[in-house]
Design an enzyme around this catalytic site. Structure first.
Site, short mmCIF file in Angstrom:
data_model
loop_
_atom_site.label_atom_id
_atom_site.label_comp_id
_atom_site.label_asym_id
_atom_site.label_seq_id
_atom_site.Cartn_x
_atom_site.Cartn_y
_atom_site.Cartn_z
N GLY A 1 0.84 -1.21 0.00
CA GLY A 1 0.00 0.00 0.00
C GLY A 1 0.87 1.25 0.00
N SER A 2 0.38 2.28 0.69
CA SER A 2 1.07 3.57 0.63
C SER A 2 2.38 3.60 1.38
CB SER A 2 0.15 4.67 1.18
OG SER A 2 -1.01 4.74 0.38
#
Lengths: 629, 380
Positions: free
Chosen positions: A325-326
């Site tokens: 993810g981020s």
């Protein structure tokens, strides 16, 4: 037909028979010569040895090394207890004997089953345990009636114990009885002699990977025996050499703080000391009690562990893989800077989406973040910035930059059972899939990979170690849980992995820019709420790993079944200027990283920086000097 | 009354007809010797050994009364059955003492590798008989393939002793079938030079740190344990040390029956099975061992004589190979117990306690008798 076979062939056969006869005669003559040598030439010598031969050799098992954490707290140790053992070759009717024993000491069906299994696997005439951990009363009762049970004996044996129970069980692992597979492995290493008399071997975790250090060397007792073969007195002893102790980099208190912070949730946490690569905590929840395994786990216990939907035996920290993810964005930002595709100050507009191939890749914030530079892109976690960057770098550019950080490759940690993960690239897709249409790499896939979604699949350990490398100015260590192997007799300490594995060539200004942004994440950005009021500086990054593709629908956590909710990530380090800890937290189906993973990271950092016992350098330095000499 | 006296006699003649008197004498001597030794090494097993001998002799009689060409015609089905059973052992076999050898077929457990000891030479003898007169290089390749398959399956069980015996039984057939000397000699020379040099320079080669290039460290350790048993004094080394002491302390005339100290103080491992020879050597000395060698020599001589006189190629090959299998059992076992060969689990033929091996060996004798009888029947 055959009766009229040419005379030539029959003659050849007769010649061969003569050759075979001469060969056999020669071999038997050789044997006769050997017998003459033994029985006539060397007779006196062997006769003396036979008369002296009242000596039997008995193996003396070594004590297994202990495992302690970085502050000396015992995590695996031995205690002494009595077992009841049957020597099958000396017992006429095993079933009747066991039944009779059952009237004196408690023997349940599980004990019988285990005995049958051990009996089938035993190779020699050694005692096979029928009951372990007898109470003092049971020992007394048996001893009083021992005369009834030839071939049955009480033995004092050492047992393994894990005093911290379920804490760090995925790291420490457990020992279990040596089975046929283990025997093959031992024979494969040519270690049979050293395992003569050993009943247990490391099956998982450090108990397995450091088996060679922990086991020790088997010794021998020379025992004088009587005509019945029973030991009369010990004559000499080649003592067993105790196994080496392991001193870990792990802080068990920190580990417990982390495990408690997870509560009932499933997930993993890996905390690493960046300057050494030492693992401070390695959590996988839920955990299990390794003490269950030592003497053979019971069927209900095994079923409970093995069939639980939460998979407690799975070591999520090193074996489960998730898209980052981020939390991938700081690494992507660095890739942009190092490749020259971006500068620190360069700004770009974020309309709230990125168009590629006729498809809108959406940002989380409707309408976008306005003008975004590298710093802001990390602090607010702007997807659009990274969609564009991924497109500019290309999938091969991303893969080439990320590989040296250890993404999608085993780190080589000393805990066994590590997964490789996936660092996606066209070449990987080619290997992974069979059908040509699946093998093709699509440009849109690059865009997802750029924000840490798509085919990306990394272990929490890989992410933690990549972060540790980033905040250690590119010096990468092979992560390790064991700091020293300690010789129990001499106290000599051998250090594990003292040197960096590799050093990445990264521009210090680029590293500083990324770290400044990560600090602002915890000050004003997505991590600010979790780190409000912290008494130290830190850097971090939230992340959310998609579990379920929504195909364009908006994600509303409440509407999805719990197991389909997104995984929550947080990576963090502290103190900001000279980090002593770098960690990655993953909460399975935890939703947004800021909500569930970041608070766990906060608790762990708080404990480590504010409460943890510090290493006492004064105590260690003399050793270090001594080793240097 | 007359009928009563007459009929038992006829029955006796009928019963004795398939049996070869010379082989029966030799076999009787060996089995008698075996009883004397078991009475000393493990008297409580006497009763079951009597049962074993009864079963084995019955099996031998059965085989001896079947014409050899009939037996050879069973070669292919027996071989296929054996291979299938070996595969079944690999898939469903029971683990006993660390190896997977037994197959549970409900009523009893069977050890298919044992069947292969008979089926293997039978198969190859039958094959070469089919190809008689046009045996070429290709046939030796086929034979090698037929040999390698079951041997490989036995090796993975793992059972070194049995795989050696199965392999030997096949190799002997190939040898008697006329495998060219130019193929035999180089292999033999390389083998002898290799083993010889390891034995001669063992002390230097086994120093730690010496890299053997072709072998891994653990393989080197295995070889070194064979050369110097004291490195594993509790395991195989212990067996060999104790059995050489037993043999050597026996001297020329032995310590006397039931008086072997090694035997009776329980120093000898497996003293009624693989190491029974040490009991013999301790209690009856060099005289006892030479007598045993002599009986074995007579058995081998009779076997080779039967091979020479056999009527067909298949019978010749089979008789020669069976004889050499007996020899292999005897040589490997006595060599191992006296410390000149590595320890592999091969019993002393016709002497060691145990039913399975005895039945197999007596089937072999039965085959020899059948060959001998088929020849006399044919010429008469």
């Amino acid at each position: 037909m055959t009766e009229f076979a040419p005379e030539q062939r029959a003659a050849r056969f007769r010649r061969r028979v003569v050759v075979a006869g001469l060969f056999m005669f020669a071999c038997l003559a050789l044997l006769a010569a050997r017998f003459h040598h033994l029985q006539v030439a060397r007779h006196e010598y062997y006769l003396t040895r036979a008369e002296d031969n009242r000596i039997a050799l008995m193996p003396v098992s070594p004590n297994r090394g202990a495992i302690v954490d970085r502050n000396g707290v015992p995590l695996a140790r031995n205690y002494s207890a009595y077992t009841l053992e049957i020597t099958p070759s000396a017992v006429a009717d095993l079933g009747a004997t066991i039944d009779a024993l059952g009237e004196i000491v408690a023997i349940d069906e599980r004990d019988r089953q285990r005995f049958r299994k051990l009996l089938a696997e035993s190779r020699n005439f050694e005692g096979v345990p029928i009951r372990s951990r007898l109470s003092d009363e049971e020992v007394a009762r048996f001893v009083a009636q021992r005369y009834r049970f030839p071939g049955v004996d009480v033995q004092a044996r050492l047992f393994r114990e894990y005093p911290e129970g379920a804490s760090a069980s995925h790291v420490i692992g457990y020992i279990g009885r040596i089975n046929t597979r283990d025997v093959e492995a031992i024979e494969g290493r040519g270690e049979e002699a050293n395992y003569r008399g050993s009943s247990h071997i490391g099956k998982a975790g450090l108990e397995r990977s450091y088996e060679a250090e922990l086991h020790g060397r088997t010794g021998y007792d020379e025992v004088e025996v009587n005509a019945g073969g029973g030991a009369v007195r010990a004559l000499s002893r080649t003592p067993a050499v105790q196994g080496n102790d392991l001193e870990l980099t792990l802080d068990i208190e920190l580990q417990k703080v982390a495990e408690k912070a997870f509560g009932e949730r499933r997930g993993a946490l890996v905390a690493i000391e960046p300057s050494t690569g030492g693992v401070l905590a390695l959590v996988s929840t839920p955990t299990f009690d390794p003490n269950l395994f030592v003497d053979g786990i019971s069927v209900p216990d095994w079923k409970a562990l093995n069939e639980s939907p939460d998979h407690p035996l799975l070591n999520r920290a090193i074996y489960s893989t998730y898209p980052p993810g981020s939390t991938y964005k700081p690494f992507m930002a660095l890739a942009g800077l190092e490749s020259g595709k971006r500068t620190i100050t360069q700004r770009m507009p974020d309309p709230g989406y990125f168009m590629f191939g006729g498809h809108r890749f959406m940002d989380d914030k409707v309408g976008g973040h306005g003008m975004v530079d590298l710093h802001k892109s990390i602090v607010v976690s702007c997807n659009t910035y990274y969609y564009q960057l991924a497109n500019d770098l290309g999938i091969d550019g991303i893969a080439a930059f990320m590989a040296p950080f250890g993404f999608g490759a085993r780190t080589g940690i000393d805990v066994p059972g590590e997964a490789e993960g996936v660092l996606p690239s066209p070449a990987w897709k080619q290997r992974r899939f069979r059908k040509p249409e699946q093998q093709r790499w699509y440009g849109g896939e690059t865009i997802s990979v750029g924000i840490g979604q798509g085919y990306n699949a990394f272990t929490p350990l890989q992410l933690a170690n990549a972060l540790a490398t980033l905040v250690n100015d590119g010096k990468m260590f092979r992560p390790h849980v064991v700091r020293y192997v300690v010789d129990a007799a001499t106290g000599a300490r051998r250090m594990i992995e003292p040197e960096p594995m590799r050093v990445l060539d990264l521009d210090p200004r680029h590293l500083a820019a990324v770290r400044a942004a990560m600090e602002d994440v915890n000050r004003t950005g997505t991590g600010a709420r979790a780190f409000r009021g912290a008494d130290y500086t830190s850097g971090g990054k939230t992340g959310t790993a998609q579990v379920f593709s929504l195909r364009g629908q908006r994600y509303v956590a409440g509407r999805l079944a719990e197991r389909l909710r997104d995984h929550s990530w947080f990576i963090a380090y502290a103190p900001a200027d000279a980090p002593s800890i770098a960690l990655a937290v993953l909460v399975e189906n935890g939703g947004f990283g800021s909500a569930s993973a970041a608070p766990i990271a906060r608790q762990v950092l708080d404990y480590h920086l504010l409460h943890a016992r510090r290493d006492e350098p004064a105590a260690e330095d003399p050793e270090a000097v001594a080793e240097g000499e | 009354m007359i009928e009563f006296r007459f009929h038992p006699l006829r029955l006796l003649t009928a019963l004795l007809r398939p049996l070869d008197p010379a082989l029966m004498l030799i076999l009787g001597a060996l089995l008698g010797y075996a009883f004397v030794l078991i009475a000393s090494a493990s008297p409580e097993r006497m009763d079951s050994q009597i049962v074993h001998v009864g079963v084995a002799l019955a099996a031998m009689w059965l085989v001896a009364s079947v014409p050899i060409q009939r037996l050879l015609s069973l070669a292919l089905p027996l071989y296929v059955l054996g291979v299938l059973l070996l595969v079944a052992v690999e898939l469903f076999g029971e683990v006993s003492k660390g190896a997977q050898r037994w197959l549970d077929v409900g009523v009893t457990r069977i050890q298919p590798s044992e069947l292969m000891k008979i089926a293997m030479p039978l198969m190859l003898a039958w094959y070469f008989q089919q190809r008689e007169g046009r045996i070429g290089v290709a046939d030796f390749l086929v034979a090698a393939g037929l040999l390698a398959l079951p041997v490989g399956l036995v090796v993975v069980q793992p059972d070194l002793g049995t795989s050696l015996l199965v392999a030997a039984s096949g190799v002997y057939v190939i040898f008697f079938a006329g495998l060219p000397w130019k193929l035999i000699v180089p292999v033999a020379v390389v083998g002898i030079v290799g083993i010889g040099s390891i034995v001669a320079f063992g002390d230097t080669l086994c120093q730690p740190g010496v890299d053997w290039q072709v072998l891994r460290e653990y393989q080197k350790n295995r070889v070194c344990t064979l050369l110097d048993p004291t490195t594993d004094p509790l395991g195989k080394g212990f067996h060999i040390i104790q059995s050489t002491i037993a043999i050597g302390s026996g001297g020329v005339f032995g310590k006397g029956w039931l008086s072997g100290t090694q035997t009776h103080l329980a120093f000898l491992p497996e003293r009624h099975t693989d190491f029974v020879f040490a009991v013999l050597a301790e209690e009856f000395g060099l005289m006892g061992t030479l007598v045993l060698l002599l009986i074995y020599l007579l058995l081998l001589a009779r076997g080779l004589q039967i091979a020479m006189n056999a009527a067909t190629l298949g019978a010749r090959l089979l008789a020669g190979a069976m004889t050499m299998v007996f020899f292999t059992y005897a040589f490997v076992n006595m060599g191992m117990v006296s410390g000149i060969l590595p320890v592999v689990g091969v019993p002393l033929p016709f002497i060691s306690y145990g039913g399975t091996a005895l039945v197999t060996l007596c089937l072999g004798v039965g085959i020899l008798m059948s060959i001998q009888r088929s020849r006399t029947a044919g010429s008469a």
